[in-house]
Enzyme design. Structure first.
Site, mmCIF file in Angstrom:
data_model
loop_
_atom_site.group_PDB
_atom_site.id
_atom_site.type_symbol
_atom_site.label_atom_id
_atom_site.label_comp_id
_atom_site.label_asym_id
_atom_site.label_seq_id
_atom_site.Cartn_x
_atom_site.Cartn_y
_atom_site.Cartn_z
ATOM 1 N N ASN A 9 9.628 13.777 20.404
ATOM 2 C CA ASN A 9 8.179 13.556 20.359
ATOM 3 C C ASN A 9 7.928 12.479 19.311
ATOM 4 O O ASN A 9 8.058 12.734 18.121
ATOM 5 C CB ASN A 9 7.489 14.879 19.984
ATOM 6 C CG ASN A 9 5.993 14.713 19.760
ATOM 7 O OD1 ASN A 9 5.424 13.661 20.037
ATOM 8 N ND2 ASN A 9 5.354 15.768 19.264
ATOM 9 N N LYS A 11 5.189 11.143 18.550
ATOM 10 C CA LYS A 11 3.846 11.260 17.944
ATOM 11 C C LYS A 11 3.183 9.874 17.938
ATOM 12 O O LYS A 11 3.385 9.113 18.872
ATOM 13 C CB LYS A 11 3.957 11.897 16.560
ATOM 14 C CG LYS A 11 4.756 13.215 16.624
ATOM 15 C CD LYS A 11 4.685 14.040 15.385
ATOM 16 C CE LYS A 11 5.488 15.327 15.588
ATOM 17 N NZ LYS A 11 5.408 16.237 14.465
ATOM 18 N N HIS A 93 0.541 21.049 21.299
ATOM 19 C CA HIS A 93 1.251 20.820 20.029
ATOM 20 C C HIS A 93 0.352 21.272 18.876
ATOM 21 O O HIS A 93 -0.869 21.115 18.942
ATOM 22 C CB HIS A 93 1.595 19.329 19.887
ATOM 23 C CG HIS A 93 2.546 19.080 18.768
ATOM 24 N ND1 HIS A 93 2.141 19.060 17.448
ATOM 25 C CD2 HIS A 93 3.892 18.906 18.752
ATOM 26 C CE1 HIS A 93 3.204 18.857 16.673
ATOM 27 N NE2 HIS A 93 4.276 18.759 17.442
ATOM 28 N N GLU A 95 -0.334 19.993 16.178
ATOM 29 C CA GLU A 95 -1.194 18.930 15.633
ATOM 30 C C GLU A 95 -2.441 18.756 16.502
ATOM 31 O O GLU A 95 -3.511 18.427 15.987
ATOM 32 C CB GLU A 95 -0.382 17.629 15.516
ATOM 33 C CG GLU A 95 0.613 17.729 14.358
ATOM 34 C CD GLU A 95 1.868 16.887 14.498
ATOM 35 O OE1 GLU A 95 1.918 16.003 15.368
ATOM 36 O OE2 GLU A 95 2.809 17.127 13.711
ATOM 37 N N GLU A 162 7.531 26.015 17.662
ATOM 38 C CA GLU A 162 7.535 25.124 16.506
ATOM 39 C C GLU A 162 6.719 25.757 15.387
ATOM 40 O O GLU A 162 5.476 25.666 15.398
ATOM 41 C CB GLU A 162 6.898 23.776 16.866
ATOM 42 C CG GLU A 162 7.594 23.031 17.986
ATOM 43 C CD GLU A 162 7.296 21.524 17.945
ATOM 44 O OE1 GLU A 162 8.244 20.767 17.789
ATOM 45 O OE2 GLU A 162 6.125 21.143 18.020
ATOM 46 N N GLY A 168 7.811 18.451 10.131
ATOM 47 C CA GLY A 168 7.704 17.292 9.241
ATOM 48 C C GLY A 168 7.871 17.619 7.772
ATOM 49 O O GLY A 168 7.568 16.792 6.915
ATOM 50 N N SER A 202 11.689 20.130 12.023
ATOM 51 C CA SER A 202 12.732 19.601 11.126
ATOM 52 C C SER A 202 14.142 19.737 11.693
ATOM 53 O O SER A 202 15.088 19.978 10.944
ATOM 54 C CB SER A 202 12.609 20.240 9.740
ATOM 55 O OG SER A 202 11.365 19.898 9.147
HETATM 56 P P1 13P Z 1 9.729 17.138 13.000
HETATM 57 O O1 13P Z 1 11.050 17.169 13.755
HETATM 58 O O2 13P Z 1 9.418 15.798 12.430
HETATM 59 O O3 13P Z 1 9.628 18.264 12.035
HETATM 60 O O4 13P Z 1 8.582 17.371 14.110
HETATM 61 C C1 13P Z 1 8.682 18.436 14.985
HETATM 62 C C2 13P Z 1 7.635 18.304 16.006
HETATM 63 O O5 13P Z 1 6.453 18.494 15.726
HETATM 64 C C3 13P Z 1 8.032 17.935 17.382
HETATM 65 O O6 13P Z 1 7.002 18.128 18.289
#
Ligand code: 13P
Length: 241
Positions: A9, A11, A93, A95, A162, A168, A202
């Site tokens: 992803n 983003k 997601h 976010e 997740e 992140g 992560s």
């Molecule tokens: P990270 O791997 O950067 O922690 O992000 C995970 C994520 O949100 C994938 O959708």
């Protein structure tokens, strides 16, 4: 045992210059027995789809509107993503849930729109740190999954667990916690739904093997480490069962 799905992803990262990523990735992985998915920003979907062999790497969107078309400035529909070359769409997601107030009911409607367009939804669920610390993680995440799944049971859904606090942050959930959550999600899947259960948060080259070898972990949804071809390739190589 399901074939693993390793999904990236991107983003809100990536412009045309990022397309070298695919040559670099392919040069590192050759023929691997896993499904690979990259979800770039919507502006790059068509260029990414042209840049890859779809038999080896699928391209997906990161979100879509619940409707097929209409007066929704700035949004894209699942059908438009398909037209641009996507075969998967991430929905729900954390976010999006946090930044855009998306409830599980909205996520479910999006997942249904994705299925209706002939694409595969990757439905994201995960608890906050406060929910984990209060011992509510399993209940919250199972409820989120059940409330976000389309009514029509389908073998064309993927689920990504997740934990919000692991995204992140470099803080990965322990293998015990991942195993416990994935077992709970697997047990709670309605009959007729054979979704793969991905872990995200992560995931990096140095922890991928331990996570991807766990029971009921059928792949990974990778954020930061999917932006660098060598890191993503290393995670893919660690997924082979
Ligand atoms: P990270 O791997 O950067 O922690 O992000 C995970 C994520 O949100 C994938 O959708």
């Amino acid at each position: 045992m399901a074939r693993q799905l390793i999904a990236g992803n991107w983003k809100m990262n990536g412009q045309g210059a990022q397309l070298d990523f695919f040559d670099d990735l392919v040069s590192e992985i050759a023929a691997v027995d896993v499904d690979i998915l990259i979800c770039p920003p919507a502006t790059l979907i068509e260029r990414c789809a042209r840049a890859v062999d779809s038999a080896m790497i699928a391209i997906g969107g990161q979100d879509c509107h619940v409707n097929e078309k209409g007066a929704h400035t700035g949004d894209v529909s699942a059908g438009m993503l398909k037209d641009a070359g996507a075969s998967f769409v991430i929905v729900g997601h954390s976010e999006r849930r946090a930044d855009h107030g998306e409830t599980s009911a909205i996520v479910k409607a999006k997942a249904e729109a994705v299925l209706a367009s002939g694409l595969t939804p990757v439905i994201c669920v995960g608890e906050t740190l406060a929910e984990r610390e209060s011992g509510e993680a399993e209940r919250v995440v199972v409820e989120q999954m059940l409330a976000s799944l389309p009514d029509e049971a389908s073998d064309r859904c993927e689920i990504a667990y997740e934990p919000v606090w692991a995204i992140g942050t470099g803080k990965v959930a322990s293998t015990d916690d991942i195993l416990q959550m994935h077992s709970a999600l697997n047990n709670a899947l309605p009959s007729g739904v054979s979704a793969r259960l991905l872990y995200g948060g992560s995931v990096k080259p140095d922890n991928a093997a331990a996570i991807l070898s766990l029971d009921h972990v059928d792949g990974a949804l990778v954020g930061g480490a999917s932006l660098k071809a060598s890191d993503f390739a290393s995670i893919i190589k660690n997924s082979i069962r």
